[in-house]
Design a protein around this motif. Structure first.
Motif, PDB file in Angstrom:
ATOM      1  N   GLU A  42       7.967  -1.309 -56.908  1.00  0.00           N
ATOM      2  CA  GLU A  42       8.879  -1.862 -55.910  1.00  0.00           C
ATOM      3  C   GLU A  42       8.088  -2.680 -54.905  1.00  0.00           C
ATOM      4  OE1 GLU A  42      10.673   1.561 -54.116  1.00  0.00           O
ATOM      5  OE2 GLU A  42      12.191   1.722 -55.678  1.00  0.00           O
ATOM      6  N   PHE A  43       8.744  -3.658 -54.295  1.00  0.00           N
ATOM      7  CA  PHE A  43       8.106  -4.420 -53.237  1.00  0.00           C
ATOM      8  C   PHE A  43       7.928  -3.531 -52.013  1.00  0.00           C
ATOM      9  CE2 PHE A  43      10.061  -7.903 -55.691  1.00  0.00           C
ATOM     10  CZ  PHE A  43       8.934  -8.690 -55.882  1.00  0.00           C
ATOM     11  N   SER A  44       6.766  -3.643 -51.385  1.00  0.00           N
ATOM     12  CA  SER A  44       6.528  -2.906 -50.136  1.00  0.00           C
ATOM     13  C   SER A  44       7.326  -3.584 -49.029  1.00  0.00           C
ATOM     14  CB  SER A  44       5.042  -2.934 -49.777  1.00  0.00           C
ATOM     15  OG  SER A  44       4.662  -4.253 -49.388  1.00  0.00           O
ATOM     16  N   LEU A  45       7.417  -2.925 -47.891  1.00  0.00           N
ATOM     17  CA  LEU A  45       8.135  -3.494 -46.759  1.00  0.00           C
ATOM     18  C   LEU A  45       7.490  -4.817 -46.342  1.00  0.00           C
ATOM     19  CD1 LEU A  45      10.333  -3.303 -44.652  1.00  0.00           C
ATOM     20  CD2 LEU A  45       8.832  -1.874 -43.285  1.00  0.00           C
ATOM     21  N   GLY A  46       6.167  -4.852 -46.301  1.00  0.00           N
ATOM     22  CA  GLY A  46       5.467  -6.073 -45.930  1.00  0.00           C
ATOM     23  C   GLY A  46       5.712  -7.206 -46.904  1.00  0.00           C
ATOM     24  N   GLU A  47       5.724  -6.879 -48.194  1.00  0.00           N
ATOM     25  CA  GLU A  47       5.999  -7.890 -49.215  1.00  0.00           C
ATOM     26  C   GLU A  47       7.433  -8.400 -49.103  1.00  0.00           C
ATOM     27  OE1 GLU A  47       2.859  -5.871 -52.345  1.00  0.00           O
ATOM     28  OE2 GLU A  47       5.009  -5.482 -52.564  1.00  0.00           O
ATOM     29  N   ALA A  48       8.363  -7.492 -48.857  1.00  0.00           N
ATOM     30  CA  ALA A  48       9.763  -7.885 -48.690  1.00  0.00           C
ATOM     31  C   ALA A  48       9.902  -8.799 -47.479  1.00  0.00           C
ATOM     32  CB  ALA A  48      10.660  -6.660 -48.559  1.00  0.00           C
ATOM     33  N   LYS A  49       9.225  -8.454 -46.380  1.00  0.00           N
ATOM     34  CA  LYS A  49       9.271  -9.304 -45.176  1.00  0.00           C
ATOM     35  C   LYS A  49       8.720 -10.690 -45.486  1.00  0.00           C
ATOM     36  CE  LYS A  49       8.282  -8.064 -41.061  1.00  0.00           C
ATOM     37  NZ  LYS A  49       7.581  -7.563 -39.872  1.00  0.00           N
ATOM     38  N   SER A  50       7.649 -10.750 -46.247  1.00  0.00           N
ATOM     39  CA  SER A  50       7.064 -12.043 -46.622  1.00  0.00           C
ATOM     40  C   SER A  50       8.042 -12.858 -47.462  1.00  0.00           C
ATOM     41  CB  SER A  50       5.759 -11.833 -47.389  1.00  0.00           C
ATOM     42  OG  SER A  50       4.776 -11.274 -46.562  1.00  0.00           O
ATOM     43  N   LEU A  51       8.731 -12.210 -48.383  1.00  0.00           N
ATOM     44  CA  LEU A  51       9.722 -12.902 -49.211  1.00  0.00           C
ATOM     45  C   LEU A  51      10.895 -13.394 -48.356  1.00  0.00           C
ATOM     46  CD1 LEU A  51       9.700 -10.534 -52.308  1.00  0.00           C
ATOM     47  CD2 LEU A  51       8.934 -12.927 -52.273  1.00  0.00           C
ATOM     48  N   ILE A  52      11.319 -12.568 -47.417  1.00  0.00           N
ATOM     49  CA  ILE A  52      12.424 -12.942 -46.528  1.00  0.00           C
ATOM     50  C   ILE A  52      12.051 -14.191 -45.735  1.00  0.00           C
ATOM     51  CG2 ILE A  52      13.714 -12.223 -44.469  1.00  0.00           C
ATOM     52  CD1 ILE A  52      13.469  -9.299 -45.693  1.00  0.00           C
ATOM     53  N   GLU A  53      10.843 -14.214 -45.199  1.00  0.00           N
ATOM     54  CA  GLU A  53      10.383 -15.371 -44.433  1.00  0.00           C
ATOM     55  C   GLU A  53      10.185 -16.587 -45.333  1.00  0.00           C
ATOM     56  OE1 GLU A  53       6.875 -14.102 -42.335  1.00  0.00           O
ATOM     57  OE2 GLU A  53       7.986 -12.571 -41.225  1.00  0.00           O
ATOM     58  N   LEU A  54       9.576 -16.387 -46.484  1.00  0.00           N
ATOM     59  CA  LEU A  54       9.287 -17.480 -47.408  1.00  0.00           C
ATOM     60  C   LEU A  54      10.557 -18.207 -47.838  1.00  0.00           C
ATOM     61  CD1 LEU A  54       7.182 -18.967 -49.194  1.00  0.00           C
ATOM     62  CD2 LEU A  54       7.565 -17.191 -50.917  1.00  0.00           C
ATOM     63  N   PHE A  55      11.590 -17.437 -48.144  1.00  0.00           N
ATOM     64  CA  PHE A  55      12.837 -18.027 -48.637  1.00  0.00           C
ATOM     65  C   PHE A  55      13.912 -18.150 -47.562  1.00  0.00           C
ATOM     66  CE2 PHE A  55      10.996 -16.200 -52.609  1.00  0.00           C
ATOM     67  CZ  PHE A  55      10.724 -17.427 -53.206  1.00  0.00           C
ATOM     68  N   ARG A  56      13.563 -17.785 -46.323  1.00  0.00           N
ATOM     69  CA  ARG A  56      14.507 -17.860 -45.192  1.00  0.00           C
ATOM     70  C   ARG A  56      15.836 -17.191 -45.554  1.00  0.00           C
ATOM     71  NH1 ARG A  56      12.518 -23.396 -45.310  1.00  0.00           N
ATOM     72  NH2 ARG A  56      10.854 -23.591 -43.784  1.00  0.00           N
ATOM     73  N   LEU A  57      15.729 -15.940 -46.004  1.00  0.00           N
ATOM     74  CA  LEU A  57      16.909 -15.204 -46.448  1.00  0.00           C
ATOM     75  C   LEU A  57      17.747 -14.737 -45.267  1.00  0.00           C
ATOM     76  CD1 LEU A  57      15.246 -12.978 -49.209  1.00  0.00           C
ATOM     77  CD2 LEU A  57      16.469 -15.141 -49.521  1.00  0.00           C
ATOM     78  N   SER A  58      19.043 -14.846 -45.417  1.00  0.00           N
ATOM     79  CA  SER A  58      19.976 -14.338 -44.412  1.00  0.00           C
ATOM     80  C   SER A  58      20.076 -12.818 -44.576  1.00  0.00           C
ATOM     81  CB  SER A  58      21.357 -14.956 -44.614  1.00  0.00           C
ATOM     82  OG  SER A  58      21.948 -14.456 -45.814  1.00  0.00           O
ATOM     83  N   PRO A  59      20.571 -12.121 -43.547  1.00  0.00           N
ATOM     84  CA  PRO A  59      20.750 -10.670 -43.697  1.00  0.00           C
ATOM     85  C   PRO A  59      21.597 -10.306 -44.912  1.00  0.00           C
ATOM     86  CG  PRO A  59      20.946 -11.270 -41.393  1.00  0.00           C
ATOM     87  CD  PRO A  59      20.869 -12.564 -42.183  1.00  0.00           C
ATOM     88  N   LYS A  60      22.622 -11.112 -45.200  1.00  0.00           N
ATOM     89  CA  LYS A  60      23.468 -10.844 -46.357  1.00  0.00           C
ATOM     90  C   LYS A  60      22.664 -10.980 -47.659  1.00  0.00           C
ATOM     91  CE  LYS A  60      27.718 -12.210 -48.661  1.00  0.00           C
ATOM     92  NZ  LYS A  60      28.895 -13.106 -48.645  1.00  0.00           N
ATOM     93  N   GLN A  61      21.836 -12.025 -47.738  1.00  0.00           N
ATOM     94  CA  GLN A  61      21.013 -12.228 -48.928  1.00  0.00           C
ATOM     95  C   GLN A  61      20.005 -11.098 -49.090  1.00  0.00           C
ATOM     96  OE1 GLN A  61      19.758 -16.178 -47.767  1.00  0.00           O
ATOM     97  NE2 GLN A  61      20.874 -17.083 -49.475  1.00  0.00           N
ATOM     98  N   VAL A  62      19.426 -10.658 -47.987  1.00  0.00           N
ATOM     99  CA  VAL A  62      18.468  -9.533 -48.031  1.00  0.00           C
ATOM    100  C   VAL A  62      19.158  -8.319 -48.622  1.00  0.00           C
ATOM    101  CG1 VAL A  62      17.119  -7.925 -46.628  1.00  0.00           C
ATOM    102  CG2 VAL A  62      17.066 -10.370 -46.114  1.00  0.00           C
ATOM    103  N   ASP A  63      20.356  -8.031 -48.156  1.00  0.00           N
ATOM    104  CA  ASP A  63      21.122  -6.880 -48.655  1.00  0.00           C
ATOM    105  C   ASP A  63      21.417  -7.036 -50.139  1.00  0.00           C
ATOM    106  OD1 ASP A  63      22.542  -4.394 -48.181  1.00  0.00           O
ATOM    107  OD2 ASP A  63      24.387  -5.574 -48.456  1.00  0.00           O
ATOM    108  N   GLN A  64      21.839  -8.217 -50.542  1.00  0.00           N
ATOM    109  CA  GLN A  64      22.184  -8.441 -51.949  1.00  0.00           C
ATOM    110  C   GLN A  64      20.960  -8.332 -52.861  1.00  0.00           C
ATOM    111  OE1 GLN A  64      23.973 -12.324 -51.443  1.00  0.00           O
ATOM    112  NE2 GLN A  64      26.034 -11.482 -51.603  1.00  0.00           N
ATOM    113  N   ILE A  65      19.828  -8.876 -52.423  1.00  0.00           N
ATOM    114  CA  ILE A  65      18.637  -8.894 -53.269  1.00  0.00           C
ATOM    115  C   ILE A  65      17.950  -7.541 -53.296  1.00  0.00           C
ATOM    116  CG2 ILE A  65      16.291  -9.824 -53.491  1.00  0.00           C
ATOM    117  CD1 ILE A  65      17.459 -12.526 -52.485  1.00  0.00           C
ATOM    118  N   PHE A  66      17.697  -6.953 -52.141  1.00  0.00           N
ATOM    119  CA  PHE A  66      16.883  -5.752 -52.092  1.00  0.00           C
ATOM    120  C   PHE A  66      17.664  -4.444 -52.159  1.00  0.00           C
ATOM    121  CE2 PHE A  66      14.241  -9.037 -50.114  1.00  0.00           C
ATOM    122  CZ  PHE A  66      13.132  -8.952 -50.928  1.00  0.00           C
ATOM    123  N   PHE A  67      18.955  -4.499 -51.865  1.00  0.00           N
ATOM    124  CA  PHE A  67      19.733  -3.260 -51.858  1.00  0.00           C
ATOM    125  C   PHE A  67      20.944  -3.326 -52.774  1.00  0.00           C
ATOM    126  CE2 PHE A  67      17.673  -3.728 -47.704  1.00  0.00           C
ATOM    127  CZ  PHE A  67      16.832  -2.638 -47.759  1.00  0.00           C
ATOM    128  N   GLY A  68      21.045  -4.405 -53.558  1.00  0.00           N
ATOM    129  CA  GLY A  68      22.203  -4.602 -54.418  1.00  0.00           C
ATOM    130  C   GLY A  68      22.045  -3.959 -55.766  1.00  0.00           C
TER     131      GLY A  68
END
Length: 68
Positions: A42-68
């Motif tokens: 699984e992606f670590s919290l730091g890796e997930a944060k990096s992906l969120i910043e890299l792709f400028r993910l919205s909170p909804k996208q974060v939920d769909q990708i990482f918790f969907g």
């Protein structure tokens, strides 16, 4: 995790898995394992944060990708 949505974001940005792996500081093989959840990887919290910043993910996208 919804790997297809993350792969879609990578395609939108024209980035390869290797490029994304480098940007978040992990090897390509480790990125692939995490993307495909191979062996429970699984992606670590730091890796997930990096992906969120890299792709400028919205909170909804974060939920769909990482918790969907």
């Amino acid at each position: 995790m919804n790997a297809n949505l993350l792969k879609g974001k990578m395609m939108e940005q024209g980035m390869t898995q290797e490029e994304v792996a480098k940007k978040i500081g992990i090897s390509l093989s480790r990125f692939n394992a995490k993307l495909n959840e191979t062996g429970g990887a699984e992606f670590s919290l730091g890796e997930a944060k990096s992906l969120i910043e890299l792709f400028r993910l919205s909170p909804k996208q974060v939920d769909q990708i990482f918790f969907g």
